[in-house]
Scaffold this motif. Sequence first.
Motif, PDB file in Angstrom:
ATOM      1  N   GLY A  87       1.777   6.059  -4.807  1.00  0.00           N
ATOM      2  CA  GLY A  87       2.260   5.192  -5.882  1.00  0.00           C
ATOM      3  C   GLY A  87       2.403   3.753  -5.424  1.00  0.00           C
ATOM      4  N   CYS A  88       2.926   3.557  -4.224  1.00  0.00           N
ATOM      5  CA  CYS A  88       3.098   2.184  -3.713  1.00  0.00           C
ATOM      6  C   CYS A  88       1.752   1.538  -3.411  1.00  0.00           C
ATOM      7  CB  CYS A  88       3.987   2.178  -2.476  1.00  0.00           C
ATOM      8  SG  CYS A  88       5.721   2.438  -2.897  1.00  0.00           S
ATOM      9  N   ARG A  89       0.773   2.320  -2.984  1.00  0.00           N
ATOM     10  CA  ARG A  89      -0.569   1.742  -2.764  1.00  0.00           C
ATOM     11  C   ARG A  89      -1.091   1.137  -4.068  1.00  0.00           C
ATOM     12  NH1 ARG A  89      -3.270   5.769   1.828  1.00  0.00           N
ATOM     13  NH2 ARG A  89      -1.262   6.034   2.866  1.00  0.00           N
ATOM     14  N   GLN A  90      -0.907   1.876  -5.150  1.00  0.00           N
ATOM     15  CA  GLN A  90      -1.352   1.372  -6.455  1.00  0.00           C
ATOM     16  C   GLN A  90      -0.542   0.146  -6.868  1.00  0.00           C
ATOM     17  OE1 GLN A  90      -3.988   2.770  -8.171  1.00  0.00           O
ATOM     18  NE2 GLN A  90      -3.815   1.030  -9.551  1.00  0.00           N
ATOM     19  N   ARG A  91       0.763   0.170  -6.651  1.00  0.00           N
ATOM     20  CA  ARG A  91       1.602  -0.989  -7.015  1.00  0.00           C
ATOM     21  C   ARG A  91       1.272  -2.195  -6.152  1.00  0.00           C
ATOM     22  NH1 ARG A  91       5.277   3.194  -8.648  1.00  0.00           N
ATOM     23  NH2 ARG A  91       5.777   3.697  -6.497  1.00  0.00           N
ATOM     24  N   LEU A  92       0.986  -1.982  -4.865  1.00  0.00           N
ATOM     25  CA  LEU A  92       0.584  -3.106  -4.006  1.00  0.00           C
ATOM     26  C   LEU A  92      -0.747  -3.669  -4.469  1.00  0.00           C
ATOM     27  CD1 LEU A  92       1.581  -1.569  -0.540  1.00  0.00           C
ATOM     28  CD2 LEU A  92       2.625  -3.596  -1.575  1.00  0.00           C
ATOM     29  N   ALA A  93      -1.665  -2.772  -4.880  1.00  0.00           N
ATOM     30  CA  ALA A  93      -3.004  -3.200  -5.315  1.00  0.00           C
ATOM     31  C   ALA A  93      -2.931  -4.140  -6.511  1.00  0.00           C
ATOM     32  CB  ALA A  93      -3.854  -1.977  -5.659  1.00  0.00           C
ATOM     33  N   SER A 123     -10.378   2.288  -5.897  1.00  0.00           N
ATOM     34  CA  SER A 123      -9.189   2.238  -6.749  1.00  0.00           C
ATOM     35  C   SER A 123      -9.560   2.065  -8.218  1.00  0.00           C
ATOM     36  CB  SER A 123      -8.268   1.102  -6.310  1.00  0.00           C
ATOM     37  OG  SER A 123      -8.905  -0.123  -6.472  1.00  0.00           O
ATOM     38  N   PHE A 124      -8.643   2.433  -9.044  1.00  0.00           N
ATOM     39  CA  PHE A 124      -8.832   2.377 -10.497  1.00  0.00           C
ATOM     40  C   PHE A 124      -9.140   0.954 -10.947  1.00  0.00           C
ATOM     41  CE2 PHE A 124      -6.725   1.839 -14.726  1.00  0.00           C
ATOM     42  CZ  PHE A 124      -7.670   2.566 -15.463  1.00  0.00           C
ATOM     43  N   GLU A 125     -10.251   0.783 -11.614  1.00  0.00           N
ATOM     44  CA  GLU A 125     -10.618  -0.528 -12.159  1.00  0.00           C
ATOM     45  C   GLU A 125     -11.287  -0.305 -13.496  1.00  0.00           C
ATOM     46  OE1 GLU A 125     -12.350  -3.620  -9.165  1.00  0.00           O
ATOM     47  OE2 GLU A 125     -12.984  -1.634  -8.535  1.00  0.00           O
ATOM     48  N   ILE A 128     -12.018  -2.801 -19.530  1.00  0.00           N
ATOM     49  CA  ILE A 128     -11.427  -2.619 -20.847  1.00  0.00           C
ATOM     50  C   ILE A 128      -9.969  -3.106 -20.860  1.00  0.00           C
ATOM     51  CG2 ILE A 128     -10.730  -0.918 -22.594  1.00  0.00           C
ATOM     52  CD1 ILE A 128     -13.141   0.775 -21.616  1.00  0.00           C
ATOM     53  N   LEU A 129      -9.235  -2.762 -19.789  1.00  0.00           N
ATOM     54  CA  LEU A 129      -7.825  -3.140 -19.745  1.00  0.00           C
ATOM     55  C   LEU A 129      -7.628  -4.505 -19.069  1.00  0.00           C
ATOM     56  CD1 LEU A 129      -6.244   0.302 -18.827  1.00  0.00           C
ATOM     57  CD2 LEU A 129      -6.266  -0.824 -21.039  1.00  0.00           C
ATOM     58  N   GLY A 130      -8.680  -5.094 -18.564  1.00  0.00           N
ATOM     59  CA  GLY A 130      -8.606  -6.417 -17.942  1.00  0.00           C
ATOM     60  C   GLY A 130      -8.397  -6.302 -16.460  1.00  0.00           C
TER      61      GLY A 130
END
Length: 130
Positions: A87-93, A123-125, A128-130
Amino acid sequence: MENDLFVAAREAMSKAHAPYSKFPVGAAIRAEDGKIYTGANIENLSFPEGWCAETTAISHMVMAGQRKIMEVAVVAEKLALCPPCGGCRQRLAEFSGASTRIYLCDETGVKKTLALSDLLPHSFETEILG
Ligand SMILES: O=c1ccn([C@H]2C[C@H](O)[C@@H](CO)O2)c(=O)[nH]1
Ligand SMILES: [Zn+2]
């Protein structure tokens, strides 16, 4: 990495509220303004409601009006290393670039240096969502 980031992370670790895991963690982020924003893990008796040191540090950075992470140090007690959780990896990203450095530290200093893209490849990119 300048030693001030490690020192700030270790100081933040002393503020951890980790009575359940007994695993205090400290994090320090250097933001675009050159300042350091810190955090510790804050646990809760309702275990899933606790959160990580990196998340606290990101909150402090964002509330100071900063949106860009230049480098991050994470420290755990003794000789343990604490790679950021998923979760923190995604938040840091959200606030980093692929080459943003993450320093994994024990109580004596930096033990491992990773790029964010090492921690969170593919990672999720989406456009559509910017
Ligand atoms: O990257 C991490 C991984 C874990 N923890 C915290 C969460 C919990 O309070 C304790 C044990 O998992 O460590 C962090 O602060 N950062
Ligand atoms: Zn985490």
